[in-house]
Design an enzyme around this catalytic site. Sequence first.
Site, mmCIF file in Angstrom:
data_model
loop_
_atom_site.group_PDB
_atom_site.id
_atom_site.type_symbol
_atom_site.label_atom_id
_atom_site.label_comp_id
_atom_site.label_asym_id
_atom_site.label_seq_id
_atom_site.Cartn_x
_atom_site.Cartn_y
_atom_site.Cartn_z
ATOM 1 N N GLU A 48 -15.717 107.750 26.863
ATOM 2 C CA GLU A 48 -16.853 108.182 27.695
ATOM 3 C C GLU A 48 -17.854 107.041 27.892
ATOM 4 O O GLU A 48 -18.981 107.276 28.332
ATOM 5 C CB GLU A 48 -17.548 109.381 27.028
ATOM 6 C CG GLU A 48 -16.650 110.599 26.860
ATOM 7 C CD GLU A 48 -16.001 111.018 28.160
ATOM 8 O OE1 GLU A 48 -14.764 111.119 28.202
ATOM 9 O OE2 GLU A 48 -16.736 111.187 29.153
ATOM 10 N N ARG A 98 -14.122 84.273 44.115
ATOM 11 C CA ARG A 98 -13.666 83.808 45.424
ATOM 12 C C ARG A 98 -14.793 83.114 46.187
ATOM 13 O O ARG A 98 -14.550 82.407 47.160
ATOM 14 C CB ARG A 98 -13.079 84.924 46.273
ATOM 15 C CG ARG A 98 -14.054 85.974 46.740
ATOM 16 C CD ARG A 98 -13.337 87.048 47.537
ATOM 17 N NE ARG A 98 -12.925 86.550 48.834
ATOM 18 C CZ ARG A 98 -13.708 86.534 49.919
ATOM 19 N NH1 ARG A 98 -14.965 86.937 49.829
ATOM 20 N NH2 ARG A 98 -13.258 86.099 51.083
HETATM 21 N N1 LIG Z 1 -17.384 102.494 39.534
HETATM 22 C C1 LIG Z 1 -16.741 102.956 38.373
HETATM 23 C C2 LIG Z 1 -16.833 102.441 37.071
HETATM 24 C C3 LIG Z 1 -16.053 103.252 36.287
HETATM 25 C C4 LIG Z 1 -15.870 103.191 34.824
HETATM 26 C C5 LIG Z 1 -16.371 102.125 34.084
HETATM 27 C C6 LIG Z 1 -16.253 102.106 32.701
HETATM 28 C C7 LIG Z 1 -15.633 103.179 32.049
HETATM 29 C C8 LIG Z 1 -15.392 103.497 30.695
HETATM 30 C C9 LIG Z 1 -14.749 104.714 30.665
HETATM 31 N N2 LIG Z 1 -14.600 105.159 31.940
HETATM 32 C C10 LIG Z 1 -15.138 104.244 32.800
HETATM 33 C C11 LIG Z 1 -15.252 104.260 34.196
HETATM 34 N N3 LIG Z 1 -15.506 104.194 37.065
HETATM 35 N N4 LIG Z 1 -15.937 104.003 38.337
#
Ligand SMILES: Nc1cc(-c2ccc3cc[nH]c3c2)n[nH]1
Length: 242
Positions: A112, A154
């Site tokens: 989480e 990039r």
């Molecule tokens: N834009 C975006 C970031 C994430 C994300 C980033 C870190 C973690 C850690 C556990 N679930 C995650 C999901 N999902 N969508």
Amino acid sequence: MRLDVVSIFPEYLAPLRQSLLGRAVADGRIQLEVHDLRRWATDRHRSVDDTPYGGGAGMVMRPDVWAAALDDVAPAGATVVVPTPAGHPFSQATAADLARREHLVFACGRYEGLDQRVVLDAARRVEVLELSIGDYVLAGGEVAALVVIEAVTRLLPGVLGNPESAVTDSFGEGSPGLLEHPAYTRPVEFRGLAVPPVLLSGNHAAIARWRRDESLRRTARRRPDLVARLDPATLDAADRAV
Ligand SMILES: Nc1cc(-c2ccc3cc[nH]c3c2)n[nH]1
């Protein structure tokens, strides 16, 4: 530029050693190190997560393990990027800002996410940016880190094959806020589909006009939100006629 990435799945970052970026890393134009977060775990099970205070589903990543990792990997002057769905929207402008920095450290969460005190503690000594790459939820921060790293590197001189395209791409500084026009290459006819004749004309002014018109049309159709943000001063009479 130096890049450090911390993750419990370091092999997820293997794509950073491929292609143009991989070549820049191999010849030292970019320094890259990927770290396994479990290196900083303290118990014999090398655990990195625990149950959430307040209850609820899933697990939260422990502050002690992450703080120890960032203490080692993110010295003063580094910028720590924490991918999260709850972050500030990542944009081309953010990519350009990050491309001017010397040292980026990516903290890739799982479960989480990170205990919020990891961010609060690190922010006492370095800049911490919580970034979202879009309004959808991934299973971890690694893919988001790959997206940010590619968009940033990039833009670095000598990393991208064709520096010009960093300007003309959608959202590039050459056409801020407009989507890129369609592209065509040989053959001139493919499965009954022709290349727009203007592109074969050799008339560079007409080609530039057509490309601008196509960018405006495409942006109006697909991203009316971008049209609303366009600075009217950047539109000429021909633009307004599209
Ligand atoms: N834009 C975006 C970031 C994430 C994300 C980033 C870190 C973690 C850690 C556990 N679930 C995650 C999901 N999902 N969508």
